[in-house]
Scaffold this active site. Sequence first.
Site, mmCIF file in Angstrom:
data_model
loop_
_atom_site.group_PDB
_atom_site.id
_atom_site.type_symbol
_atom_site.label_atom_id
_atom_site.label_comp_id
_atom_site.label_asym_id
_atom_site.label_seq_id
_atom_site.Cartn_x
_atom_site.Cartn_y
_atom_site.Cartn_z
ATOM 1 N N GLY A 201 0.835 -1.198 0.000
ATOM 2 C CA GLY A 201 0.000 0.000 0.000
ATOM 3 C C GLY A 201 0.865 1.240 0.000
ATOM 4 N N LYS B 78 4.250 -0.480 -9.616
ATOM 5 C CA LYS B 78 4.164 0.951 -9.295
ATOM 6 C C LYS B 78 5.550 1.581 -9.205
ATOM 7 C CE LYS B 78 5.489 0.727 -4.806
ATOM 8 N NZ LYS B 78 6.327 1.607 -3.961
ATOM 9 N N ARG C 29 11.881 6.712 -3.489
ATOM 10 C CA ARG C 29 13.196 6.374 -4.057
ATOM 11 C C ARG C 29 13.125 6.204 -5.565
ATOM 12 N NH1 ARG C 29 14.141 1.116 -0.341
ATOM 13 N NH2 ARG C 29 13.207 1.935 1.553
#
Length: 344
Positions: free
Chosen positions: A146, A201, A265
Amino acid sequence: MTTDQVTVAILGAGSWGTTFAKVLADAAAFREEDITIRLWARRDEVVDDINTNHTNSEYLDDIVLPDCITASNDAAKVVRGAELVVVAVPAQQARTTLHQVADAIGERAILVSLIKGLEQSTQATMSKVFAQELNLPSEQFVVVSGPNLAKEIARQEPTATVVACEHENTAEWVAAMTASEYFRPYRNTDIPGVELGGVVKNIIALAVGLTDGRGFGDNSKASIITRGLTETTRLATALGANPDTLAGLAGLGDLVATCASPLSRNRTAGKLYGQGHTTEEVISQMRQTAEGVKSVPAVVTLAHSVNVEMPIAEAVNAIVAGTIEIHDIASLLLGRDLKPEARL
């Protein structure tokens, strides 16, 4: 299972592993229960900082860690006797780390993966790596995913997350172990959807970072995020996921957080690529692993194996591999044939 007097081992003392230790400690305090949490860190200076100062200043600045959290550089010692073993190492180190501690892990221990990457050499998800290395039954494997930007959670900013296991009772137990005033877990049984949402993602966040590095605006970012969610859903459903999972916290929620935040990151790494840096230079400038850099070749290979089109992932893979020039990125990211918009 109960939450009373639980011993937790966490393998990996980076920002997310350390933050998750704090989440568990704060949740135990919220329940007014005792807990023992042992962190494994590779480097002595991190171990000393945690044990002496109750901080992990390299990753979480001056955030104070609860006294129930201790650290060691002996991985087998950390996991021995733990009812809950959390793994928060980079994806490419997961198999080696699990192999190192396999004999010390209790037969009934619950394993939690915080890892959001694919194994590059095999295109394996972490659920497969854990099962192979530990002969782990599905009721003992959990994924937490999440919008999990570590520093925000360590500062106790409100967040929701997903605790996924094929067996509801296990997911319910881990959710109860983490729930507090600022951390709200939701249960899910869709392991493929939760894992792949967390993997892809990172690649989309690299693409958003690329647009930052090239000086593009919010229209470009919104286009990539939206089409990136379509690519993620397309791959995940081809591998057995429920598309509803990708519309939730482990899909859209994680994607938005990772693409939008300067704490990300992968977005940071993408920006460096957009500024013209090579993969070697990007890796040398990053303090922690940007999982998308290592996972993107595996994701592209996996997509090819199931005949799924992922043009954004293909473009990012070409940039990471150094096979195209950065000035070509705009046409590659959005360069599909003209066609009606479709979710899948």
